[in-house]
Design an enzyme around this catalytic site. Structure first.
Site, PDB file in Angstrom:
ATOM      1  N   CYS C 155       0.810  -1.226   0.000  1.00  0.00           N
ATOM      2  CA  CYS C 155       0.000   0.000   0.000  1.00  0.00           C
ATOM      3  C   CYS C 155       0.846   1.280   0.000  1.00  0.00           C
ATOM      4  O   CYS C 155       0.497   2.262  -0.662  1.00  0.00           O
ATOM      5  CB  CYS C 155      -0.951   0.001   1.193  1.00  0.00           C
ATOM      6  SG  CYS C 155      -0.211  -0.526   2.739  1.00  0.00           S
ATOM      7  N   HIS C 250      -2.452   6.418   4.314  1.00  0.00           N
ATOM      8  CA  HIS C 250      -1.053   6.659   4.656  1.00  0.00           C
ATOM      9  C   HIS C 250      -0.660   8.066   4.206  1.00  0.00           C
ATOM     10  O   HIS C 250      -1.094   8.545   3.153  1.00  0.00           O
ATOM     11  CB  HIS C 250      -0.147   5.656   3.935  1.00  0.00           C
ATOM     12  CG  HIS C 250      -0.354   4.236   4.361  1.00  0.00           C
ATOM     13  ND1 HIS C 250      -0.998   3.876   5.518  1.00  0.00           N
ATOM     14  CD2 HIS C 250       0.034   3.055   3.770  1.00  0.00           C
ATOM     15  CE1 HIS C 250      -1.005   2.557   5.629  1.00  0.00           C
ATOM     16  NE2 HIS C 250      -0.401   2.036   4.575  1.00  0.00           N
TER      17      HIS C 250
END
Lengths: 359, 359, 359, 359
Positions: C155, C250
């Site tokens: 990710c 994130h």
């Protein structure tokens, strides 16, 4: 002030867990107790305590335990001590604690397993210091010679009952309705997943409400029939227990119905003047005031009040009338110090003065 | 299903605030209402809405408002609309809303100022849809021609009363004891300092408990004397309101004493089958079920349940007996959608069908 | 715009996990793919998906999967589908995925196990859509007839490389220094203990930095020798990966050294104008702009920007000169949608148009 | 060990603010300094310190200051002291501090206003203890008799430079690339809105990056031309500063390029063996080791390491090679103790021994 003739040796079961770490922190520099044995589960046995990863308190591992070697949690020559503090998980606490008691150890347990046993005291020194008198009967019943088991309540119960006891003494107590907002540390480690609690509240804690509704009845009850039987107090308690994103300290909103009419002023007086046996005996961990009453409109708060009186007091605030029961207030208390590790230690201090330990 | 003959023009007072942003989000694509005017305070007047910094919802500024120019919050030609939605702060809401009503605007207010006025309806469409009937009397009393003021309750009250109304209807309602754990957005922006709430609970919200203890009485009360006077319901309510580190949605633990004996099963049935006027009328923002009853042991949770029924429902769970009152449960509701902006909008939808608007 | 002749059947391995739930959410209403099989571990096999507890997204379990029965994660008649989406944990993903590929399934994996295999494409459709050309060689090498394995990156890598790719294309790319502040959902469930992250940062994520330092080299590299061998890009990457108390998305602070001198203006142009194969093909999950460039001084923020372009874009902001390398910026991207589930789905959409699937 | 002949009287400007509270906490029981005056803004002047609401540290208001009456922040007879510690906000700090210095007070300022003045020392005792030698020149230039101004750096700079100084001394230092994850307390109170940081990261702190990129150059630079001019160190620094939901302590990820080749082992040695003037002089607030090097893979963490060495050390961990510059590491440091209040106090301790104070 009492002082034992010589240091009393103590061991800690479950020494690497969340409450176990608090035990070691609270026993650092204790004037009476000397830690001589630390128990752990399989893979850590044989390691020095300081070499086990996972210390999670903001202070460092206390120096005095770093070189103690972890041993298996079974009675035997590795356990050169008189007292056992147990913070074992409940799936193994019950039988392990019995084996230690049978082997002559004096077990002070933070686990729930034996709290409701009819011959086991459930104690808070400020609340029911006389309940230890059942221990002779316990030993007799179980065929134990020197050992015994004594328990302290659940963390939410302890702080609730510290605030209820002076009210019961002064006015009588009929009904208690409580909602708790409990901290993360109460669930142990790893305990609560961050995904369950960041930006969230969990409105349920397994088994908690039944403890909060029943344990106070034993604590506030009587020891009768020549110290052989506990009779519950006749109080109706209704609890809702929730979890919030607070690291340490439980918050509880409490409404009470008292046994007789009184005034807000008298209730406040009774709470803040509350002192009991541990204060009279000046036990090492006894706070001067077990209940701290605050008058600011926005206190108590877990972040600001959890360290109150060395984390040994229950801080009460927002005391006011309740339009359904008589009075209501909010309390905050440290759940792993006063609510767990130091609860057991204070029990051990009391029983030392009472002569059950150290002789 | 009702549909107005032509789009109804609406303006929003306090359009840049936290609740104002929710108003614009909830009005995006509304089938009846068309936003034509947005009010703001001094330094933003004259700017296009899309050029004002500070949008804080996770979705972007709705396209339809980006080019609308912000105007001063005073009645006049800038306000080419019939309805005014007000999310003004309470220090200016009272008089500003009166000036708009006097100028002929139909004011739907989220502010607390006029909620307790004896001639102003405090309404939740599912709860007291008939209370709008006092508006003719309000206009007469105040000498207003076409304009009027109608209010919706405080966010904590709305979700509480959505759960209480079906109980009152089915069983009667005598006592309610509630502890709230309220979200950050309820305090507006910037509102709560992060230093006050990270790793903490604040056990006090200024003015909140008195609202929660009084507003339900008007909502659950009667409109009498030819629609000229409200009579409060006779219910005792005791509230403790706290703030927790949740972005959005209030959680409330509730204990109730009912007017007659019933069963847990019946209480559950009554809650989940609750439907009322907005459902019958199929108002655009009406949820199919205003109360969602969940049976999992650990629900409702604000993170998981705040979007229930498009954030328009109150989610109830943990329904069980209470050892002090009769039953207890936990509820969760979105405080800035159903609890604020969409509360005003749903009132406006109801009054449109009732003929007070759009003619 | 492409559309397959008939719906393509897909199954999901690890359907009850955190990424599995995202797969089902992202596949809800997919125009090409139809979910026909869901795999789970032991104790849930045989249950209907809707009856398994533990759904943790704020939307409810999609209706279309509630009645699908969970089956064991092994190829066989229970798996009536062409595509397998795998969100298995890495301890079992490697071999299970191979068994499915060997049995003729087209496996799109989110697990790390096969990412570095020399004959397995590691793909982001915007970055290296041609890397699927190695699949014929993969099948030949492994003796697989119709099945194959294709992977998407970690990710953190995905969002980093979405921002790097347009820079590489326009200016060349020599050095990348990145610090990530990763979300809780990236660790799965239960994942991170709340006690480890409330009021804290964890400066380490096991295995993460090596992925972020190596995966981009394959993604930005070449497929050579008649589509049989990948050659890494020659870029030096240095990563520090940390965990913060954010639920989803994130954040990465990035400094880059480019292959040739340019201007801040040109860099901005190149980022915001970036479009690639998925945009040209109008794949169902392709965002119009894979990179959203924001100009506010305090963006991107995970709470505000994670839903950008349906959670399919990387949002870049704070673009400015770096006094050590050439330019620096901050990026935010949704880690379980664009960074995991929808990454696999977008790969499957691309391969469908490329003719590897649906024939 | 040095001890002044008599207690040195100190006053605190901005005593009720976030850093002001830390000043009073850090000065509680100080062996050399005695607090005799506390300054506050308008509405609190005349109140006793203990009567002002808003103490926000988890310990209570220190007893010794409770009865001190707050006075206006202007030099005069209310300020019976030699030293002034200033934690004034920057909009008033500049001129107020000058008025105190002109009136003969020795001002130790935590504000940014005078840090870049060419005749004002910006000091960390471990880093540039000789920079105080410019004070005679400062007094001469400004026509001040006994008073002077000395400053400490920004909180993020202090911890960064404590880690950089030993590297500069041992190897030389050419480039520093840093990303900070800064705590809430760094923004003062009320500071950051909870709505901006719960479940979020803010990738920008106004003015912070330019301080972090410039202040170290003065700190690590030289005082030349007979102690009349500072020359900046020739180091390139690139900073990205972000805010995270941590109450206290900044985390920084740092990559450095050194002046000469060395080994990881040597870098580690140099960091953990670092000692300087405050350690040699055994200043009261000097930590034994200003840099604590930890070897666990997941340290330092702000929650666990902020109290390191009485919150006076910088904790460094994750020391390893960087593939772009030479080495990289993560550091954590307490921002309002070592990073603010105790930074000023340590400067005052040093200058006392150096003879600038207490004579």
């Amino acid at each position: 002030m009492f002082k034992p003739a010589r240091p009393i040796k103590v061991g800690v079961l479950g020494a690497t867990g969340a409450v176990g770490q608090r035990f070691l922190q609270c026993l650092d520099g204790h004037p009476w107790f000397e830690v001589t044995a630390l128990g752990a589960s399989g893979r850590n046995v044989g390691k020095k305590y300081g070499a086990v990863p996972g210390w999670r308190l903001s202070s460092d591992v206390p120096k005095y335990v770093r070189d103690i070697e972890l041993v298996e949690g079974e009675p035997g020559k590795d356990w050169d001590c008189e007292i056992i503090f147990s913070s074992l998980p409940s799936d193994i606490a019950g039988e392990t604690e019995e084996r230690f008691a049978a082997a002559g150890y004096k077990v002070f347990s933070n686990a729930r397993n034996h709290r409701t046993d009819p011959d086991v005291p459930l104690m808070i020194p400020e609340v029911n210091p006389d309940h230890s008198s059942i221990l002779r009967y316990q030993q007799q019943q179980r065929g134990w010679d020197k050992g015994f088991i004594i328990t302290n309540p659940n963390c939410t119960t302890i702080h609730l009952v510290l605030a209820l006891k002076p009210l019961q003494d002064a006015f009588g107590l009929k009904k208690v309705l409580v909602t708790s907002m409990q901290s993360l540390s109460g669930a142990g480690y790893p305990g609560v997943s961050a995904l369950d609690i960041v930006d969230n509240v969990i409105p349920f804690i397994d088994g908690e409400e039944s403890k909060v509704e029943s344990e106070p009845l034993k604590l506030l009850g009587q020891l009768v029939e020549s110290n052989t039987r506990f009779v519950d107090a006749e109080i109706a308690i209704s609890a809702t227990c929730t979890r919030v994103a607070v690291r340490e300290a439980h918050t509880e909103t409490v409404s009470v119905e008292l046994g007789r009419k009184t005034t807000l002023h008298e209730v406040a007086e009774v709470l803040q003047n509350f002192q009991s046996e541990p204060q009279r005996l000046q036990l090492p961990n006894a706070p001067i005031n077990p209940v701290l009453l605050r008058h600011e409109h926005n206190r108590p708060q877990p972040f600001l009040d959890r360290e109150g009186a060395g984390a040994m007091a229950t801080t009460v605030g927002r005391l006011r009338h309740c339009s359904i029961l008589d009075y209501k207030f909010v309390l905050v208390g440290h759940n792993t110090i006063r609510g767990a590790a130091a609860a057991s230690i204070l029990n051990a201090e009391l029983l030392t003065v009472q002569g059950y330990v150290g002789n």
